[in-house]
Design an enzyme around this catalytic site. Sequence first.
Site, mmCIF file in Angstrom:
data_model
loop_
_atom_site.group_PDB
_atom_site.id
_atom_site.type_symbol
_atom_site.label_atom_id
_atom_site.label_comp_id
_atom_site.label_asym_id
_atom_site.label_seq_id
_atom_site.Cartn_x
_atom_site.Cartn_y
_atom_site.Cartn_z
ATOM 1 N N ILE A 1 0.960 6.805 0.104
ATOM 2 C CA ILE A 1 0.324 5.783 0.937
ATOM 3 C C ILE A 1 -1.140 5.642 0.528
ATOM 4 C CG2 ILE A 1 -0.270 5.104 3.295
ATOM 5 C CD1 ILE A 1 2.034 7.069 4.181
ATOM 6 N N CYS A 2 -1.562 4.401 0.285
ATOM 7 C CA CYS A 2 -2.964 4.126 -0.014
ATOM 8 C C CYS A 2 -3.642 3.723 1.292
ATOM 9 C CB CYS A 2 -3.090 3.003 -1.049
ATOM 10 S SG CYS A 2 -4.803 2.636 -1.461
ATOM 11 N N LEU A 3 -4.344 4.672 1.890
ATOM 12 C CA LEU A 3 -5.015 4.447 3.163
ATOM 13 C C LEU A 3 -6.304 5.252 3.139
ATOM 14 C CD1 LEU A 3 -4.843 3.221 6.029
ATOM 15 C CD2 LEU A 3 -3.563 5.250 6.725
ATOM 16 N N ASN B 1 0.800 -1.224 0.000
ATOM 17 C CA ASN B 1 0.000 0.000 0.000
ATOM 18 C C ASN B 1 0.832 1.273 0.000
ATOM 19 O OD1 ASN B 1 -1.572 -2.095 2.147
ATOM 20 N ND2 ASN B 1 -2.580 -1.552 0.241
#
Length: 157
Positions: A89-91, A81
Amino acid sequence: MQASRARLFKEYKEVQREKAVDPDIQLVCDDSNIFKWTALIKGPSETPYEGGVFQLAFAIPEQYPLLPPQVRFLTKIFHPNVHFKTGEICLDILKNAWSPAWTLQSVCRAIIALMAHPEPDSPLNCDSGNLLRSGDVRGFRSMASMYTRLAAMPKKG
């Protein structure tokens, strides 16, 4: 913009108070710009990131806390991620699930939780995500540990 400055100043004071409470997170505000912060977070135990210290960069919009901060890893990390080159950041809480109730400190905690529990179905690092999706946990842990040793651990001697 005045409301965001007041909120950031309040968070700054809380961070100063909580330093001893949360030794895994060290948040620092830029001396000349309250909208720029950095954080040092410790890799969670029992993960390939254990023993590593990872630096994050925060760019805070003037509409904060109504809009989320932009956060990225400055330290290279092998994680599904996290974009390997840019550190993006993939959040969800940094995108569509943001709430003004989140603070910079709680964002750091969420990133540490993401490090411990990757989401390989929405990868920014396809190599990392593919290893986990194909069930090659050992291969993933090996690569993540190697990059942690190379990029996030103090050099000996």
